[in-house]
Design a protein around this motif. Sequence first.
Motif, mmCIF file in Angstrom:
data_model
loop_
_atom_site.group_PDB
_atom_site.id
_atom_site.type_symbol
_atom_site.label_atom_id
_atom_site.label_comp_id
_atom_site.label_asym_id
_atom_site.label_seq_id
_atom_site.Cartn_x
_atom_site.Cartn_y
_atom_site.Cartn_z
ATOM 1 N N LEU A 150 3.259 -8.708 -0.886
ATOM 2 C CA LEU A 150 3.755 -7.404 -1.336
ATOM 3 C C LEU A 150 4.912 -6.867 -0.497
ATOM 4 O O LEU A 150 5.910 -6.391 -1.062
ATOM 5 C CB LEU A 150 2.601 -6.389 -1.367
ATOM 6 N N PRO A 151 4.866 -6.914 0.845
ATOM 7 C CA PRO A 151 6.021 -6.422 1.615
ATOM 8 C C PRO A 151 7.297 -7.224 1.357
ATOM 9 O O PRO A 151 8.401 -6.680 1.447
ATOM 10 C CB PRO A 151 5.565 -6.575 3.073
ATOM 11 N N LEU A 152 7.144 -8.519 1.036
ATOM 12 C CA LEU A 152 8.316 -9.374 0.818
ATOM 13 C C LEU A 152 8.966 -9.100 -0.529
ATOM 14 O O LEU A 152 10.194 -9.134 -0.645
ATOM 15 C CB LEU A 152 7.904 -10.849 0.913
ATOM 16 N N VAL A 153 8.151 -8.859 -1.565
ATOM 17 C CA VAL A 153 8.703 -8.616 -2.905
ATOM 18 C C VAL A 153 9.045 -7.152 -3.123
ATOM 19 O O VAL A 153 9.594 -6.795 -4.166
ATOM 20 C CB VAL A 153 7.730 -9.095 -4.005
ATOM 21 N N SER A 154 8.714 -6.311 -2.139
ATOM 22 C CA SER A 154 8.971 -4.879 -2.270
ATOM 23 C C SER A 154 9.688 -4.363 -1.019
ATOM 24 O O SER A 154 9.141 -3.556 -0.258
ATOM 25 C CB SER A 154 7.652 -4.126 -2.468
ATOM 26 N N PRO A 155 10.929 -4.824 -0.784
ATOM 27 C CA PRO A 155 11.628 -4.419 0.450
ATOM 28 C C PRO A 155 11.866 -2.919 0.543
ATOM 29 O O PRO A 155 11.795 -2.352 1.644
ATOM 30 C CB PRO A 155 12.940 -5.199 0.371
ATOM 31 N N ALA A 156 12.147 -2.266 -0.587
ATOM 32 C CA ALA A 156 12.375 -0.821 -0.547
ATOM 33 C C ALA A 156 11.114 -0.088 -0.117
ATOM 34 O O ALA A 156 11.162 0.841 0.698
ATOM 35 C CB ALA A 156 12.834 -0.325 -1.916
ATOM 36 N N MET A 157 9.967 -0.518 -0.666
ATOM 37 C CA MET A 157 8.701 0.079 -0.266
ATOM 38 C C MET A 157 8.433 -0.150 1.220
ATOM 39 O O MET A 157 8.001 0.762 1.937
ATOM 40 C CB MET A 157 7.553 -0.522 -1.083
ATOM 41 N N THR A 158 8.706 -1.364 1.674
ATOM 42 C CA THR A 158 8.441 -1.710 3.067
ATOM 43 C C THR A 158 9.280 -0.865 4.014
ATOM 44 O O THR A 158 8.769 -0.312 4.997
ATOM 45 C CB THR A 158 8.722 -3.197 3.298
ATOM 46 N N VAL A 159 10.569 -0.743 3.729
ATOM 47 C CA VAL A 159 11.458 0.047 4.587
ATOM 48 C C VAL A 159 11.036 1.512 4.577
ATOM 49 O O VAL A 159 10.946 2.164 5.634
ATOM 50 C CB VAL A 159 12.917 -0.104 4.137
ATOM 51 N N ALA A 160 10.793 2.052 3.375
ATOM 52 C CA ALA A 160 10.384 3.456 3.273
ATOM 53 C C ALA A 160 9.074 3.704 4.006
ATOM 54 O O ALA A 160 8.907 4.728 4.684
ATOM 55 C CB ALA A 160 10.249 3.850 1.798
ATOM 56 N N LEU A 161 8.159 2.755 3.891
ATOM 57 C CA LEU A 161 6.864 2.889 4.552
ATOM 58 C C LEU A 161 7.000 2.850 6.073
ATOM 59 O O LEU A 161 6.408 3.671 6.789
ATOM 60 C CB LEU A 161 5.930 1.782 4.068
ATOM 61 N N VAL A 162 7.791 1.910 6.582
ATOM 62 C CA VAL A 162 7.979 1.794 8.034
ATOM 63 C C VAL A 162 8.657 3.046 8.592
ATOM 64 O O VAL A 162 8.243 3.586 9.634
ATOM 65 C CB VAL A 162 8.800 0.534 8.366
ATOM 66 N N ARG A 198 3.628 1.402 -5.680
ATOM 67 C CA ARG A 198 4.197 0.071 -5.947
ATOM 68 C C ARG A 198 3.236 -0.784 -6.766
ATOM 69 O O ARG A 198 3.664 -1.520 -7.678
ATOM 70 C CB ARG A 198 4.515 -0.617 -4.615
ATOM 71 N N LEU A 199 1.950 -0.707 -6.488
ATOM 72 C CA LEU A 199 0.966 -1.459 -7.270
ATOM 73 C C LEU A 199 0.987 -1.023 -8.732
ATOM 74 O O LEU A 199 0.852 -1.853 -9.638
ATOM 75 C CB LEU A 199 -0.432 -1.259 -6.691
ATOM 76 N N ALA A 200 1.141 0.280 -8.959
ATOM 77 C CA ALA A 200 1.192 0.779 -10.326
ATOM 78 C C ALA A 200 2.411 0.239 -11.066
ATOM 79 O O ALA A 200 2.365 0.030 -12.292
ATOM 80 C CB ALA A 200 1.206 2.307 -10.320
ATOM 81 N N GLN A 201 3.508 0.011 -10.332
ATOM 82 C CA GLN A 201 4.705 -0.549 -10.957
ATOM 83 C C GLN A 201 4.551 -2.039 -11.247
ATOM 84 O O GLN A 201 4.933 -2.517 -12.312
ATOM 85 C CB GLN A 201 5.918 -0.335 -10.053
ATOM 86 N N LEU A 202 3.974 -2.768 -10.291
ATOM 87 C CA LEU A 202 3.892 -4.220 -10.415
ATOM 88 C C LEU A 202 2.748 -4.684 -11.311
ATOM 89 O O LEU A 202 2.875 -5.684 -12.021
ATOM 90 C CB LEU A 202 3.717 -4.852 -9.025
ATOM 91 N N ASP A 203 1.642 -3.973 -11.253
ATOM 92 C CA ASP A 203 0.421 -4.479 -11.889
ATOM 93 C C ASP A 203 -0.385 -3.334 -12.489
ATOM 94 O O ASP A 203 -1.516 -3.070 -12.065
ATOM 95 C CB ASP A 203 -0.417 -5.207 -10.837
ATOM 96 N N PRO A 204 0.170 -2.629 -13.499
ATOM 97 C CA PRO A 204 -0.517 -1.442 -14.015
ATOM 98 C C PRO A 204 -1.813 -1.737 -14.757
ATOM 99 O O PRO A 204 -2.654 -0.852 -14.907
ATOM 100 C CB PRO A 204 0.526 -0.823 -14.957
#
Length: 220
Positions: A150-162, A198-204
């Motif tokens: 998940l962190p690899l396929v969601s770089p925007a989420m990862t950066v925002a989260l960090v 992000r989970l809701a976007q990838l796998d609703p």
Amino acid sequence: MNAEYGGWAGRIMVWLRVVSALIVVNLLFAAGVIAGLVVLGTLPALAATTASLTRLRDGDSTGIVRSFVAEYRRSFWRANLLGVPFAAALLVAVADLAVLPHLPAQFGAALLVVSWVVLAYAAVALVAGLVIEARYRDGIRATRRYAVSLPLVSPAMTVALVVTLGVVAFALSVLPMLVPLIGVSVPLYVAGWFVDHRLAQLDPEHPHALQRPPVVSPAH
């Protein structure tokens, strides 16, 4: 709640309820860590905390203590098996950061970057695994693979989260008296929101998704 308290009074009451729940969950986390003698109790306590905060984000703030205890017992061994690789990576990264100041400068600079990257990635993957575990009922290996990717396929989420967790950590360092009250629950609450979104976007429509109650925003 809103029917009983209208307008700004209703919003204040809802936010007070959320803050109270965050404090209770944080205290339950500490109790769970102690109950498991720290080593075995930390990951189950994190799993139970994440599950409780997931319910809270969904608008359900009732039965927090009961649901926390039930989840802690259910996930005691499962959470340890699921989270041990991420916890090990975190511990190695922290140990490296502690040793780096004693190394020659030419080696320390490069290793410093690597250690911080490993630390950030392991933290995001662990949070992702906890939220996935709270939402789904997949096998441990499947949950772990999802958390790793998940962190690899969601770089925007990862950066925002960090960045967000860094801001929260800085705020708690400035106001250390808040750590015993919300030092774990608030970072996990915020981090869980990013992962949930992000989970809701990838796998609703995940086939093993748990039934989610209607979301009630504290602002309404």
